[in-house]
Design an enzyme around this catalytic site. Structure first.
Site, PDB file in Angstrom:
ATOM      1  N   GLY A 102       0.849  -1.180   0.000  1.00 40.17           N
ATOM      2  CA  GLY A 102       0.000   0.000   0.000  1.00 40.17           C
ATOM      3  C   GLY A 102       0.887   1.233   0.000  1.00 40.17           C
ATOM      4  CB  CYS A 103       0.312   4.791  -0.256  1.00 37.01           C
ATOM      5  SG  CYS A 103      -0.973   5.343   0.860  1.00 37.01           S
ATOM      6  CB  VAL A 104       1.063   4.154   5.051  1.00 37.50           C
ATOM      7  CG1 VAL A 104       0.987   5.624   4.749  1.00 37.50           C
ATOM      8  CG2 VAL A 104      -0.307   3.539   5.156  1.00 37.50           C
TER       9      VAL A 104
END
Lengths: 104, 437
Positions: A102-104
């Protein structure tokens, strides 16, 4: 990045053992990685892994489960049969590609 | 006269026309934008509507009011793009010829892609908040819900605003706490990813956020079906997650006309060069924002940073000059963490979210990868900037390209939570999460 020795040669991996440089991969290495997570590679396994490798060449990122199904032609059910429980992660590991993130 | 046609007047399309119109001579260029809705919605507000902390009027304006007066607005639904004839065909039969086309029709949730989900949503216990109607319906349900098992679920990546489901779980924890209902609510977060935080530095800094809030995690959950009658989610590896209230993020896909026009990938996202946003199939077509298949987050901030460079690139491209302002994948996202606090993350194609301060080194005032009150106030203030600075095409006081200023880079070699520099793992035995957990 840690360096480890697989099949007598040095490759770069992250702390989970995923290859960090896809160009260090070949099918011999893929077979060893598969064996490390308990998968005995058959021709059906290789078809999926080869699709992932080719797709990565053009897309620059690891194909998602859906993309492996709709573009590669391997139904999600089959991906789960070939690479039980965690196909996306296992396929990426064997193919020497980045795992899904994911992005984090 | 040359004709620029922009498809979609959402965040990206509105910025594109409002930025480009004053840069294109009026006697040389017509600028038209096609939009099917009469109302522009502030989509970051959809996260707050279910909890009553934003109201419909906070997130809604007439489309016409968000566009410069010298931009033509066509209200209609797109049937397809004839790229050979350089014409956009609308469903009502109208045809719009173009010299250059910008696709900015975004992405939408598709419940029909998951067996059982559409039927389950017809009942009262299965919801989504990625549409205005869905967020309002969920608001009504939460207002009188008395507790039980709440499951927050992501069907498949990529989705618009990938942190939104996590934020929803955090805000739900806070919401039920404030209402004295927290002990009556079990919250579970089910994701197809290996965890809630999958980037090494984020995992190290934020890994405990779920347990601190008593939110259970169901990782690697690839949904096979939703059973609305039995109130259960089923996965391909035969796990079952029961729920009393399901808040799901359905599969997200680009517009169907993109596929019909031969411009899309398997999720109807326009295949573009990730740095110039020019279609790889047609050099008269660009795609900006969520509609493009760039491996960046689908987020308003990404659209904003893309449009900065796109504006210059477009002007160069139509004059036959090379495009030089290359998009770096920059995203900047607030993450609401509940109780009036938020996190902030800033990253791009090559750099994962790192701790530090933003936009200025040391003084911030925002803090990266850490919860703070000021981050939350920043998120609330952003709504005003969106309507009055961003959409009209005025300059935001932050750089479009990601900057390392203010960011703390972890020691070399340390790439994951718990990992230490110089560790040399062997491939066998360092894949612990492949186990039957």
């Amino acid at each position: 990045m840690p360096v480890t020795t697989i099949d007598g040669r040095e490759v770069h991996v992250d702390a989970e053992g995923f290859l960090t440089d896809p160009s260090e991969w070949d099918e011999g290495l893929g077979k060893t990685l598969a064996a490390a997570i308990g998968i005995d590679m058959t021709e059906e396994h290789w078809k999926v892994i080869r699709f992932l490798r080719e797709d990565f060449q053009t897309q620059g990122e690891t194909a998602t489960t859906r993309r492996v199904q709709t573009v590669g032609g391997f139904p999600t059910k089959q991906q789960f049969e070939l690479f039980p429980k965690k196909p996306a992660k296992k396929m990426a590991y064997i193919a020497g590609l980045p795992k899904p993130r994911g992005c984090v | 006269m040359r004709r620029l046609v922009v498809l979609g007047a959402g965040t990206a399309g509105t910025m594109v026309v409002n930025r480009l119109r004053p840069r294109l001579p009026e006697h040389e260029w017509h600028v038209t934008v096609v939009e099917q809705s009469d109302t522009h919605r502030y989509q970051p507000g959809y996260l707050f509507l279910p909890f009553g902390s934003m109201r419909p009027k906070d997130v809604s304006k007439p489309v016409r009011a968000t566009l410069r007066k010298d931009v033509d607005l066509v209200t209609g639904t797109i049937d397809r793009v004839d790229t050979d004839g350089r014409t956009v065909l609308l469903q009502d039969g109208r045809e719009l010829p173009y010299d250059y086309l910008v696709i900015a029709t975004g992405t939408t949730p598709r419940p029909a892609e998951t067996p059982g989900l559409e039927e389950a949503m017809a009942g009262g216990d299965v919801h989504e908040f990625f549409t205005y109607a869905g967020a309002m319906r969920l608001a009504a349900r939460l207002a009188d819900w008395r507790g039980g098992r709440l499951v927050v679920h992501v069907a498949e990546m990529p989705i618009k605003c990938p942190v939104a489901p996590l934020e929803f779980a955090f805000l739900a924890d806070s919401f039920f706490r404030e209402r004295g209902l927290r002990d009556q609510v079990e919250i579970t977060y089910a994701t197809p990813l290996p965890g809630a935080f999958t980037k090494p530095v984020s995992a190290e800094y934020l890994g405990t956020m779920l347990t601190e809030r008593r939110i259970a995690l169901e990782p690697d959950f690839v949904v096979e079906s939703v059973d609305g009658d039995e109130h259960v989610l089923r996965s391909y590896d035969e796990r079952e997650v029961p729920f009393d209230l399901l808040v799901t993020i359905p599969v997200n896909m680009g517009a169907d006309y993109v596929a019909r026009s031969g411009l899309g990938d398997e999720l109807n996202y326009v295949r573009v060069d990730k740095q110039t946003l020019l279609s790889v199939d047609d050099d008269r077509v660009f795609a900006v924002g969520d509609a493009a298949n760039t491996p960046a987050s689908k987020a308003g901030s990404v659209a904003h940073f893309q449009v900065d460079g796109f504006t210059e690139n477009f002007l160069a491209h139509v004059e036959g000059r090379p495009m030089t302002d290359l998009f770096d994948g920059h995203a900047n996202c607030f993450i609401e963490s509940g109780a009036g606090k938020a996190l902030l993350i800033d990253f791009n194609y090559d750099t994962e979210p790192l701790p530090g301060t933003y936009p200025l080194p040391k003084v911030g005032p925002m803090k990266l990868l850490r919860e703070s009150r000021i981050n939350h106030l920043g998120k609330l203030a952003f709504r005003h900037l969106y309507w009055h600075v961003l959409l009209p095409g005025r300059r935001m006081p932050v750089p479009a390209h990601m900057s390392m200023a203010g960011k703390q880079v972890p020691p070399n070699g340390r790439t994951t939570a718990g990992g230490t520099a110089g560790e040399t793992p062997t491939p066998v035995g360092i894949v612990p999460s492949f186990g039957e957990d």
